[in-house]
Write an enzyme that holds these catalytic residues in place. Sequence first.
Site, PDB file in Angstrom:
ATOM      1  CD  GLU A  10      -2.881  -1.073   2.416  1.00 43.89           C
ATOM      2  OE1 GLU A  10      -3.739  -1.957   2.499  1.00 43.89           O
ATOM      3  OE2 GLU A  10      -2.771  -0.124   3.232  1.00 43.89           O
ATOM      4  CD  GLU A  62       7.347 -11.331  -3.827  1.00 44.70           C
ATOM      5  OE1 GLU A  62       7.088 -11.796  -2.713  1.00 44.70           O
ATOM      6  OE2 GLU A  62       6.710 -11.605  -4.848  1.00 44.70           O
TER       7      GLU A  62
END
Length: 408
Positions: free
Chosen positions: A141, A392
């Site tokens: 986000e 990641e």
Amino acid sequence: MVQTQISPSSTSAQEGKFSKEQLAWLDKAKAFAKAISLQEVIASDKDNVFRRDLFEKACQPEWGLGGLPFPSTYGGSAGDYVSFSLVNEEFGRRCVPIMSSLGVHVLSQEPIYRFGNEEQKQKYLVPSSTGKMLAAFGLTEPNAGSDTAAIESTAKIDSNGDYLLNGTKTFITSGASADYYIVMARLLDSADAPVAEPAAGGKPKRPGQITAFIVERNFEGFAIGQKFDMLGMRGYSTCEIVFNDCKVPKANLLGQHGEGRKVALSSLAKGRVTIAAQSIGWAQGALDACLDTLQKHYRDGAITADANGMAGKLGDLAVQIEAARVLTFQAARLIDANEQSVTVAAMAKTMASDVAMRVSTEVMSILGIDGMKPELLIERIFRDAKAGQIYEGTNQIQRMLIARDLLK
């Protein structure tokens, strides 16, 4: 001890290091990559357009890459993570335009396979394996990157027992092209209050249990937001996805309420091994291009026997690549042995992506202006490798995870 061979380009050199089945997947990856022209590879980077056609081709039974590590029960190819890592290394080495999307596609199927019910597995895994559906992972986000505890997207249960999602996810690989997304949001109830003020020096306390959902792109209230024209990792339709009272059926709850971080982190650990394999491919691809260029100069008599003083540096780069490769395949073999280690995965991802960044930087310096030519792919690898250090879970976060494990 895990043993691998320095160059993945020679299948015969790897006999005894991998099984025949694993080497067969490597051969498939080589054949698939070889059929993609250099012009197509360069165009995917320049035009920043996702090659859905190549993705669908890779998922067809002839290639079987869409569900490689999943059982045939759900349309998968019943391969293992060592095989999938070999595929990703080869795709990284050749900068195959669908490399990252394929990795995320498998990553996004993983939580459905592990936490989904039978109906969800049949509905999503089977078409995903054949390329009829493309999956993406909705975790990051604007204010919550590597820190999953900072997620702000919310979900509430409506009067019908379905869920209403609100919020924005960003830098979503395949976001503008995917058919469904694994999304994490904070499940609120009527008693949940706004974000509480933090204690002195602390973080804001956010209400709600982080919960996982399967969100389809055609759900009411779902929208594609900003599309990104980034430095690296281009051609993967990376974008924002936006939820505005997005209605998610109760059948699309993934796992139990409050299991969202568990769902995300267990899948990301495998995803980090995939990124490590891709990073090894980048590093090997950059070194291969450097050596090929130097050898041309050797034939022309323009470089001395020690590569104009660069022999030691080239040797160091080869050592670093091989060390990262050994660690990466150790992590992959632990997954296949049902002994998955979050720490080893973090080590592999950190080391391999750092090595890819270092090797691509060094070989551009060695080759000078030649290293900047698009057809050598080194400058693209340099740009992609920087993204490998970030997505990641940044390498700073990976090091923190490793330290936490050491301090237990």
